[in-house]
Design an enzyme around this catalytic site. Sequence first.
Site, mmCIF file in Angstrom:
data_model
loop_
_atom_site.group_PDB
_atom_site.id
_atom_site.type_symbol
_atom_site.label_atom_id
_atom_site.label_comp_id
_atom_site.label_asym_id
_atom_site.label_seq_id
_atom_site.Cartn_x
_atom_site.Cartn_y
_atom_site.Cartn_z
ATOM 1 N N GLU A 158 8.618 -2.526 -0.132
ATOM 2 C CA GLU A 158 8.466 -1.118 -0.538
ATOM 3 C C GLU A 158 7.057 -0.771 -1.032
ATOM 4 O OE1 GLU A 158 12.986 -0.220 -2.066
ATOM 5 O OE2 GLU A 158 11.657 -1.235 -3.456
HETATM 6 C C1 TNX Z 1 15.252 -2.039 -3.232
HETATM 7 S S1 TNX Z 1 15.613 -4.593 -1.994
HETATM 8 C C2 TNX Z 1 14.354 -2.917 -3.783
HETATM 9 C C3 TNX Z 1 14.313 -3.095 -5.239
HETATM 10 C C4 TNX Z 1 15.328 -2.228 -5.928
HETATM 11 C C5 TNX Z 1 16.607 -2.245 -5.146
HETATM 12 C C6 TNX Z 1 17.736 -1.542 -5.796
HETATM 13 C C7 TNX Z 1 14.117 -4.675 -2.252
HETATM 14 C C8 TNX Z 1 13.394 -5.752 -1.586
HETATM 15 N N1 TNX Z 1 13.571 -3.774 -3.052
HETATM 16 O O1 TNX Z 1 13.035 -2.809 -5.729
HETATM 17 O O2 TNX Z 1 15.520 -2.716 -7.200
HETATM 18 O O3 TNX Z 1 16.359 -1.652 -3.904
HETATM 19 O O4 TNX Z 1 18.947 -1.779 -5.148
#
Ligand code: TNX
Length: 526
Positions: free
Chosen positions: A340
Amino acid sequence: MLNKFPALFFKTTLSIAALIILFSCGNEKPAKLSEQSLIPMPVSVTASEGSFEITENTDIYVPQGSGEVQKIGQYLADKLNPSTGLGVEVKTTASAPAAGNIYLNLTEADTTLSDEGYELDISVDGVTLTAHQPAGLFRGIQTLRQALPADIEKTEKQSGSWKIPTGTIRDSPTYAYRGAMLDVARHFFSVEDVKRYIDLIAAYKMNVMHLHLSDDQGWRIEIKSWPKLTSYGGTTQVGGNGGGFYTQEQYKDLVQYAQDRYITIIPEIDMPGHTNAALASYPELNCNEKDPNPKLYEGIEVGFSTLCTSNETTYKFVDDVVRELAAITPGPYIHVGGDESHVTAIEDYIPFVNRVQDIVQSHGKRMIGWDEVTNASLKPTSVAQYWAKAEYAQSAAKQGAKVIMSPAKYAYLDMQYDSTSKFGLHWAAYIEMDSSYNWEPSTMVPGVTKDDILGVEAPIWSETIADMDALEYMAFPRLPGLAEIGWSPKSVRDWEGYRTRLGKHGKRMEAMGIGYYPSKQIEWVK
Ligand code: TNX
């Protein structure tokens, strides 16, 4: 005559009642070994008629000269003694002990047992647990625990007899990597909390504890060359009120605690995104001169922060952090996040990840990253953790890197069970027991086969999970099923069978003090 009838009636009723009491209490026969609710389901269970009883004469025998097996024996004794009060002791021996005892033995001979495989033989005369490696003995002990009455898990002395149904179990894992991830960045969890979680995952034969040690809301591991990461960046968490971090000594203690349970700790420092806590602690890690020092963040948005990828200081920082972490992490992996990074341009992201991969390797470790890191050029020693995009998992496999399966729709323990769940998010899915259990790693992503897959991991993100009660409610009862997906071959897994086993397993989770979600999909046996 008239007087005799009530007396006879009374006597008969009394003896029937006595019989009922006799059969429902101490002398009750244990269920057959094949009917025990074992989770994960072993590869093969052969039951016979009979049982072995642990009594005040029972001890645990280990081979002479193996301090490691002695330690495993003590772990078993420490599990048995509080509830049985039988004072089981660990003793050494040169050969199989006399009848009535438990024998833990290593065998060079049985090469068909993998590193974590074991054979558990229970006869009326005793229990023999054999493995090729100490880790196999440790996994086998988890099966032995589950073959005993659920009360064995209680921490106070219980009355009752301690019978184990006879038979033989041969068992070994399907995947080498079976993990749980705990996000200690959004909400901080103490050393004691993490140890409890390690104990719980150990009971289901998991062998990896992945700690998500940094994120926008907090930096949780002491880095001596960049002290403000924790002295400032570790002081808060989601919603404020708290925060915290582990000193390197505390981290080493966690590593040892996990190692004693044959669990590898994988530390994650998320980058280049999810870095607000670091950016707030050290202005020089930001690109933007006008706003060099963002504030600490206590919300739950994602994707707004990035390290400055064009700045040499950033790579000095990454090198220092990875160097210090590698020095206190005996396991082979360092996880660098990579997820992300919405405000890092892709043309900056790719060279950044490539360079970080070299840094990790220069400190003798293998890089793991969330699936987006497959945008970079992965080395075959690197690992991608699939959570969202099939094409990224496919790209990892094409590049010859292994894949960890953590599909958010099935394996994320922070997803709500349904719309009434007290904690959790639901951006990926609502995950009730059936969908949590009913998926198969080797067919999840077309083109990503069993050989490409290192294993399975169940992450729990802690935006909405502030304490152990919430953590256990979200992790249980889904985590045992995810452990089974990683351990048990497809051929012994099916939802109806699992449902029945889990229903009987509820009492055991209660005895372990686990505050689990009593899903309506399961018929819980009281
Ligand atoms: C996505 S899954 C994220 C996390 C969040 C999560 C909440 C991923 C690799 N990154 O930063 O905490 O969703 O479900």
